[in-house]
Design an enzyme around this catalytic site. Structure first.
Site, mmCIF file in Angstrom:
data_model
loop_
_atom_site.group_PDB
_atom_site.id
_atom_site.type_symbol
_atom_site.label_atom_id
_atom_site.label_comp_id
_atom_site.label_asym_id
_atom_site.label_seq_id
_atom_site.Cartn_x
_atom_site.Cartn_y
_atom_site.Cartn_z
ATOM 1 C CG HIS A 103 43.380 41.473 46.990
ATOM 2 N ND1 HIS A 103 42.615 41.844 48.096
ATOM 3 C CD2 HIS A 103 42.851 42.284 46.118
ATOM 4 C CE1 HIS A 103 41.717 42.487 47.715
ATOM 5 N NE2 HIS A 103 41.966 42.896 46.459
ATOM 6 C CD GLU A 104 44.093 42.743 42.352
ATOM 7 O OE1 GLU A 104 42.931 42.644 41.881
ATOM 8 O OE2 GLU A 104 44.490 43.655 43.131
HETATM 9 ZN ZN LIG Z 1 40.622 44.122 45.312
#
Ligand SMILES: [Zn+2]
Length: 234
Positions: free
Chosen positions: A102-103
């Protein structure tokens, strides 16, 4: 007509916002801790998978780093770093891989000039100012008689930028999760069962942003009820 600011019926709106935020935060903690105990079959760590996702997507100016804390993971566009927390960086759980990717999704958004991310960065200074000083400025306006109406409107406008920031954050967060899941699937890093778990973790994380946005909209509604549309009514 004046309502005293701190003990008025509209305070219920603030309470609803608080309850939503606390519930969303408890939910993400419980989902994350559940899937933190599920090891991915691949056996790679969050840091390994993040580096691989960046590499395969042609991002070579972003470094993956370890930071302290729990769920403090972030992408820092200033120094091009994906910062992964204690429970993600060296962990091989499906929850960790989801958060790590996600990052990286944010790093990809940055590299591709994803529009909502640029809008968010552009309004950040005013939004910060508005979230800290919007309400105090409205309250200050109460004490300034007729001149205070303009001050109250300025406070409300500033607070609107804080709300707008929270709303623009939603597509940014959902899109980063979407990129993470798509890559984990296309690269065959996770199997369908593991992907389902990742989707649950990332959805729970996204709900904390939905709750924060809802809370700020409710807070704005309260400001509009208490301070909005005031004119000189001598
Ligand atoms: Zn985020």
């Amino acid at each position: 007509m004046y309502y005293p600011y701190f003990y008025d019926p509209t305070y219920i709106l603030v309470l609803i916002g608080m309850i939503l935020s606390v519930a969303a935060s408890a939910h993400v903690n419980s989902v994350f801790s559940k899937y933190s105990r599920v090891r991915s079959r691949l056996g790679a760590t969050g840091a390994d998978v993040a580096s691989r996702m960046l590499l395969i997507n042609g991002i070579n100016d972003v470094t993956v780093r370890h930071i302290n804390g729990n769920l403090t993971d972030n992408y820092n566009p200033m120094n091009h770093t994906v910062n992964l927390s204690d429970t993600v960086y060296g962990s091989t759980s499906v929850a960790s891989l989801g958060v790590a990717c996600h990052e990286c999704g944010h790093a990809l958004q940055h590299a591709n000039g994803y529009l909502p991310l640029s809008i968010r960065a552009a309004i950040l200074p005013v939004a910060n100012f508005g979230s800290r000083l919007g309400i105090p400025i409205c309250i200050l306006g109460l004490f300034l008689g007729n001149a205070g109406y303009t001050i109250m409107n300025i406070g409300i406008w500033l607070f609107m930028f804080a709300v707008l920031f929270q709303i623009v954050t939603l597509p940014v967060e959902f899109n980063a999760s979407h990129r993470a899941v798509r890559w984990l699937e296309e690269s065959s890093t996770l199997d369908p069962e593991e992907l389902k778990a990742v989707k649950k973790v990332l959805m729970a994380a996204a709900l904390t942003y939905v709750a924060a946005a809802a809370a700020s909209v409710l807070q704005l509604l309260r400001l509009l009820i208490l301070f909005g549309g005031r004119r000189d009514d001598r």
